[in-house]
Scaffold this active site. Structure first.
Site, short mmCIF file in Angstrom:
data_model
loop_
_atom_site.label_atom_id
_atom_site.label_comp_id
_atom_site.label_asym_id
_atom_site.label_seq_id
_atom_site.Cartn_x
_atom_site.Cartn_y
_atom_site.Cartn_z
N ASP A 147 0.84 -1.19 0.00
CA ASP A 147 0.00 0.00 0.00
C ASP A 147 0.88 1.25 0.00
O ASP A 147 1.97 1.23 -0.58
CB ASP A 147 -0.93 -0.03 1.22
CG ASP A 147 -2.28 0.59 0.93
OD1 ASP A 147 -2.31 1.80 0.66
OD2 ASP A 147 -3.31 -0.11 0.98
N HIS A 225 -3.77 5.97 3.41
CA HIS A 225 -4.44 4.76 2.93
C HIS A 225 -3.81 3.50 3.51
O HIS A 225 -4.50 2.61 4.02
CB HIS A 225 -4.38 4.74 1.41
CG HIS A 225 -5.27 3.75 0.74
ND1 HIS A 225 -4.86 2.45 0.51
CD2 HIS A 225 -6.52 3.84 0.25
CE1 HIS A 225 -5.84 1.80 -0.12
NE2 HIS A 225 -6.85 2.62 -0.29
N SER A 562 -11.13 -0.99 -0.84
CA SER A 562 -9.84 -0.93 -0.14
C SER A 562 -9.99 -1.25 1.33
O SER A 562 -9.10 -1.83 1.95
CB SER A 562 -9.23 0.48 -0.26
OG SER A 562 -8.56 0.65 -1.47
#
Length: 777
Positions: A147, A225, A562
């Site tokens: 990520d 994220h 996600s």
């Protein structure tokens, strides 16, 4: 005819122009490519491989370019599989694809990021006792997260009470300008970053965070994220976590006892496919048990399986016993939008949970409507502001349709100032964030957005008053505006609504099946929470993200597949901790066959539209981690099964042998129709009808329950489709005993199009639920 005096200057100009044009063309035709060369021999030396890759590269690059140092590797793959990435022209890529040892050569495309109460909700669905089991779970499971990196100071990565790092761990904690080895601990046991990134995903140099983050020279997260997904999968328990007071409670990952290894392969602009491949290769060699990847290609530009960096890496991960979980993408709700659909990948759809964030709208006539939003406005019921439709405050020469949609520049600030604007969402190209900024820029006091689809995913508007309502409510608000001379309203701050019903619901953005590459594998596989998920994040200081007078929050609320993906990674680690010898396919099978297909009202799961969800919407259903610990029967899908899949899909023997590193040969009768016969926990028949109105598929199950047990089959089939199971009873006398059964689908009387159903095997204590989709032509 030109004189020599005139010709020479023109010739000189022409030569300069030609030279500049040649340079421009050269720059345009050189781009990053991935050269994939199949499975790596166990005894291969990576330095020798790198030398061989450089020699291969130099053989296709012109000598004059060699002197310009074009013979260099951007990435080199030498752990679980072989290959490299480099800057190539289209001609050079074509030359390399002709080498016998090369399986595929493809452009290095940019992959996109697919962007707690959720675990309490899953525990409630599973039953009592899940938390006690999680606390007792083994800490030897290692989850790799590919990520945007990690914010190691987050309390979600506290290692208090964790034992020694597993001895098999071979990974490292890479240092950077803002990241030290001491940032790793017994929870966050590894961190890597990759500096070779295409210019197209380089972030702007003037970062907006108060704490400057080295975007690529450190494992530190500059986006948030990666920190969010990591803590969702395996974050430690953090009491009193909240997002500025909303969603308050204990934040925790799906497997708090598991370890985390973070691979920073992405930035805000996306992720280079070659870098993701390198991260997968490293993670396998480092010793992770599973890999969570909340990344993927656009559904519009899907590549075949041997030109897809995630599919390639995931195949070799499976070979080495590593489960790869991927988000299915956010291009829903249209069909054929699911990505990461290779059969050796566990593909995840997104759902809501039993929590919502509501912002009440109070009209001047006293009527109240509950919209959805995450807003921290300081307005209250004693206040009221003029209420207008966006089209009524349009800027000069602006079409009413644009002002109605809150297009950039469409509102007249003098007319909109101090008012609450009502806008619609008939043009999805203008996002909610843009509409909010347009209203805010016009000095409006607030924004009411009428949007049927997106209202199921609360939008975070910060301190700006915002609320989103369905079409019926929007009509009532517009009627009120037209019924009085001085319409007014106020938008109240958001409130958390617990035990929200119905839940779960398939998120509108969640990508749907069938798969675009093959419809003979039912995708997505399962569904997990992906709407308004609170988890750790970076302490942003962006003025739009931090409330006035407040410190930056250590947590954030995000939505997307996600967020669903790491939920399944955490659940998979939970199952792995109880069954450390189980293969990736057994864990996937357990999660699929124990998934839930009813909501908290006891009714069938629905999509965001209110219609009953199909298995192309939600896969086998919503994961139930506790139930997955004891599935009764499991479907084992081996590497050889996947090699047969590649045969049936149409790949040649030579390519498959290179991929597998074996002397495997395709059967003589290889056909796409045989893909449905793969020993998968679900079944999909892509075409049934015409000359062939009946098909039979075979499945083999393994008993992981009590040694003496008998399972009986129950069929739930759509009207007109006849489904027969043979035999109807399976008898097991010991654990790990296998049994095979056949399922015949007869569509003579069935309606055209996809029909959905299931087969449930039960021994009285276990229910093994296998779903199917049959396309009647």
């Amino acid at each position: 005819m030109l004189s020599s005096a005139m010709a020479k200057p023109l010739q000189f100009v022409f030569l300069i122009f030609a030279s500049l044009s040649a340079c421009a063309i050269s720059k345009q035709t050189t781009e990053p490519y991935v050269v994939y060369m199949g499975s790596k021999p166990q005894d291969g030396d990576h330095e020798t491989q790198q030398a061989a890759h450089l020699q291969m590269l130099s053989s296709v690059i012109p000598r004059q370019d060699e002197e310009k140092e074009r013979v260099s590797l951007m990435q080199s793959y030498h752990h679980a599989f072989k290959g490299f990435s480099a800057m190539l022209t289209e001609k050079e890529a074509a030359l390399l694809s002709g080498f016998d040892e090369v399986v595929s050569v493809f452009p290095d495309r940019i992959l996109q990021l697919h962007t707690t109460r959720s675990w309490d909700f899953l525990d409630t669905e599973s039953g009592i006792g899940s938390q006690r089991l999680r606390r007792k779970a083994s800490g030897d499971v290692i989850i790799g997260i590919i990520d945007t990196g990690v914010w190691p100071e987050s309390p979600s990565f506290n290692d208090a009470g964790m034992g020694r790092i597993p001895s098999r761990w071979k990974g490292i904690c890479m240092e950077g300008s803002d990241f030290k080895k001491s940032n790793c601990n017994r929870k966050l046991i590894g961190a890597r970053y990759y500096t070779s990134q295409p210019e197209s995903i380089q972030p702007p140099s003037n970062g907006s965070h108060a704490i400057k983050v080295d975007a690529f020279g450190s494992p530190r997260d500059s986006v948030g994220h990666g920190t969010h997904t990591s803590s969702t999968a395996a974050g430690s328990m953090v009491p009193n976590a909240s997002y500025y007071g909303l969603a308050q409670g204990v934040a925790k990952g799906g497997s708090p006892s598991s370890r985390l290894a973070v691979y920073k392969a992405c930035s805000l602009g996306g992720c280079a496919g070659s870098t993701v491949m390198k991260a997968i290769d490293d993670a396998i060699d480092d010793g992770v048990d599973m890999i969570s990847i909340s990344i993927g290609m656009s559904s519009v530009f899907q590549s075949d399986f041997l030109s897809d960096p995630i599919a390639i890496g995931a195949f070799h991960a499976h070979q080495r016993g590593v489960l790869v979980i991927c988000s299915g993408g956010n291009d829903g709700p249209d069909p054929y939008t699911v990505v990461n659909s290779a059969p050796w990948i566990l593909t995840v759809a997104a759902s809501s949970i039993d929590r919502n964030f509501q912002s009440t709208i109070v009209l001047g006539n006293g009527n109240m409507f509950k919209g959805t939003a995450i807003n921290f406005s300081n307005l209250n019921r004693s206040e009221s502001y003029p209420l207008v439709f966006g089209g009524a405050v349009a800027a000069e020469s602006t079409p009413i349709s644009e002002a109605s949609n809150c297009y950039p520049g469409s509102l007249d600030a003098d007319k909109a100032a101090g008012k609450i604007i009502v806008c619609v969402d008939t043009d999805p190209t203008v996002t909610r964030r843009i509409k909010k900024l347009v209203a805010e820029g016009a000095r409006a006091k607030g924004l009411i957005l009428v949007d049927e689809a997106e209202r199921g995913v609360p939008f975070d508007s910060g301190s700006f008053p915002f609320s989103e309502v369905e079409n019926d409510v929007g009509v009532q608000i517009l009627k009120y505006i037209n019924s009085t001379k001085k319409p007014s309203a106020v938008i109240l701050p958001a409130e958390e609504v617990k035990v929200f019903k119905p839940a779960p619901v398939v998120a509108y953005f969640s990508a749907r099946g069938p798969g675009g590459l093959t419809e003979a594998i039912l995708k997505p596989d399962v569904m997990a929470p992906g709407v308004s998920i609170i988890a750790a994040s970076i302490p942003s200081s962006d003025s739009g993200d931090v409330l006035v007078g407040k410190k930056p929050s250590n947590f954030a609320i995000r939505s997307g597949t996600s967020m669903a993906c790491p939920h399944v990674a955490g659940a998979g680690a939970f199952v792995k901790s109880a069954h450390p010898r189980w293969s990736p396919s057994l864990i996937r099978s357990a999660l699929m066959t124990t998934a839930i297909i009813t909501n908290n009202l006891g009714k069938p799961l629905t999509s965001n539209s209110g219609a009953i969800a199909s298995f192309h919407d939600m896969g086998a259903g919503e994961i139930s981690p506790l139930r997955a610990l004891s599935p009764g029967l499991v479907f084992e899908t081996t590497t050889e099964d996947y090699l047969h899949f590649l045969c049936y899909y149409g790949y040649k023997n030579q390519a498959i042998r290179s991929i597998s590193g074996t002397s495997f040969s395709c059967p003589p009768n290889a056909s796409p129709d045989l893909i449905s016969n793969l020993n998968y926990p679900s079944t999909s028949i892509a075409k049934l009808g015409g000359k062939q109105t009946a098909r039979t598929v075979s499945r083999t199950v393994t008993n992981v329950g009590p040694p003496n047990s008998t399972y009986s089959a129950t069929v739930d089939a759509p009207s007109g489709l006849i489904v027969k199971v043979s035999p109807e009873r399976l008898v097991f006398t010991k654990r790990w005993m296998k049994a095979t059964y056949q399922v015949t689908f007869d569509a003579k009387a069935a309606s055209k199009g996809y029909g959905y159903g299931s087969i449930t095997w039960s021994d009285g204590a276990h229910s093994v639920h296998t779903v199917f989709a049959v396309n009647v032509m």
